[in-house]
Design a protein around this motif. Structure first.
Motif, PDB file in Angstrom:
ATOM      1  N   THR A 196      13.890  23.476   5.783  1.00  0.00           N
ATOM      2  CA  THR A 196      15.140  24.233   5.771  1.00  0.00           C
ATOM      3  C   THR A 196      14.924  25.577   6.454  1.00  0.00           C
ATOM      4  O   THR A 196      13.890  26.218   6.235  1.00  0.00           O
ATOM      5  CB  THR A 196      15.615  24.436   4.326  1.00  0.00           C
ATOM      6  N   ARG A 203      16.492  17.934   5.077  1.00  0.00           N
ATOM      7  CA  ARG A 203      16.571  19.377   4.898  1.00  0.00           C
ATOM      8  C   ARG A 203      17.790  19.745   4.067  1.00  0.00           C
ATOM      9  O   ARG A 203      18.873  19.163   4.212  1.00  0.00           O
ATOM     10  CB  ARG A 203      16.590  20.093   6.236  1.00  0.00           C
ATOM     11  N   THR A 218      20.933  25.751   4.696  1.00  0.00           N
ATOM     12  CA  THR A 218      20.324  27.075   4.835  1.00  0.00           C
ATOM     13  C   THR A 218      20.784  28.007   3.718  1.00  0.00           C
ATOM     14  O   THR A 218      21.987  28.126   3.465  1.00  0.00           O
ATOM     15  CB  THR A 218      20.712  27.698   6.185  1.00  0.00           C
TER      16      THR A 218
END
Length: 357
Positions: free
Chosen positions: A120, A167, A170
């Motif tokens: 990430t 991932r 964010t």
């Protein structure tokens, strides 16, 4: 017999009909640069360059002419976007390395090893770099030394079903809070000081988040978009503008934007989340937008890799650029120059000259 028009008059009429009137194209190619391997990391924009990584562990700082300022090689893939704070760039690898490099010359300042893979994108403030692990664990490292400041364990199995090969969205920083998205465990606001939980909010199948002022916006594949106070997680509104969404939200030009299926760019009101308009896209948007002046720069994820320059009020594209590689990370703008990183690891750049409407 009609009088013969002078050559200048003929040229002027042609220019008026064609609409170019001597102006340059809105986007002129500057360079194409290959990093020699595919990339899913994305780019960081600096004042005069960009920094990016690729699957063979290369990290490159590339100037506006397409020339490498420096290049560093790690042992394993750099799969997540680095972060820049002050005069340092911090890079993570799938091998669990975390390293701080001097922004000017790539000199290594510290390195941490033996940690979980970094998938990430990293985020940082003036004191720390924050790392979200693939299992949902969160940790903070001191920017100057790399020393671990705090670590928060992953959510319990009954709280979240997290695929460690994918991932997570964010994280977002603001108001002394680090907001992380932990799959079925939803959103969690953590204190940047010690990692203590400030608040929680459910949001299954999250796509990503963005912040504007004291408000956090988040989207989910299920079609939901929510707005929360970033400091305490208090809900401000929730809407479902589409049956399925494809991208994290972007706040730009006073509007909230998000990709939807069938391929469309939705404009939402930041104050209440109501749908304002929609712009059809040639392929799904899976990443956030960039902005140049009053223009939205929209990267699409098909094999053609079309990048569109769109007016926020709609209408035909001001320009459409084809990269022949999927665009799955955000474009960036440095001055009047646009950079995109293709999935195949090529960096393509154009000089933008877009007149006001």
């Amino acid at each position: 017999m009609l009088p013969r028009a002078c050559p200048c008059t003929v040229i002027l009429l042609v220019l008026l009909v064609t609409g170019v009137s001597g102006c340059q194209k809105p986007a002129e190619r500057v360079f194409e640069f290959s990093t020699d391997a595919s990339s899913r990391a994305g780019m960081v924009a600096l004042e005069d360059s960009v920094v990016l990584g690729n699957e063979v562990g290369a990290v490159v700082r590339l100037d506006r002419r397409g020339e490498p300022v420096w290049r560093v090689k790690f042992a394993q893939e750099v799969a997540a976007r680095p972060t820049v704070s002050g005069n340092s760039v911090i890079v993570g690898t799938v091998g669990g390395e975390l390293a701080s490099l001097g922004l000017a010359d790539s000199t290594e300042r510290w390195r941490v090893t033996g940690e979980p893979p970094v998938l990430t994108p990293l985020v940082s403030d003036t004191t720390s770099v924050y790392v979200l692990g693939p299992d949902g664990a969160v940790r903070a490292h001191a920017l100057d030394t790399g020393k671990l400041r705090w670590r928060r364990p992953p959510p319990k199995a009954e709280e979240a079903r997290i695929d460690p090969t994918q991932r997570l969205p964010t994280p977002v920083l603001g108001e002394g809070v680090l907001v992380v998205s932990l799959g079925e465990a939803g959103l969690m606001g953590l204190s940047t000081t010690d990692g203590a939980i400030r608040w929680r909010h459910p949001l299954p199948q999250p796509l990503g988040m963005t912040r504007e002022g004291d408000t956090l916006y988040a989207s989910a594949r299920t079609g939901r978009v929510i707005a929360l106070a970033i400091a305490d997680g208090v809900p401000r509104w929730e809407q479902a503008p589409a049956t399925g969404l494809t991208s994290p939200p972007t706040y730009a030009l006073g509007t909230l934007w998000v990709g939807a299926e069938p391929p469309e760019l939705l404009a939402l009101s930041p104050s209440d989340g109501k749908r304002l308009s929609g712009i059809a896209l040639p392929a799904p948007l899976v990443t956030q937008l960039a902005v140049y002046g009053n223009l939205l720069l929209v990267a699409t994820s098909s094999r053609q890799g079309q990048l569109l320059g769109l007016r926020s009020q709609g209408g035909p594209p001001v320009f459409s650029l084809r990269t022949d590689t999927p665009l799955r990370t955000p474009p960036v703008v440095v001055g009047d120059q646009l950079f995109v990183l293709g999935l195949d690891g090529r960096v393509l750049s154009w000089s933008l000259r877009v007149p006001d409407p």
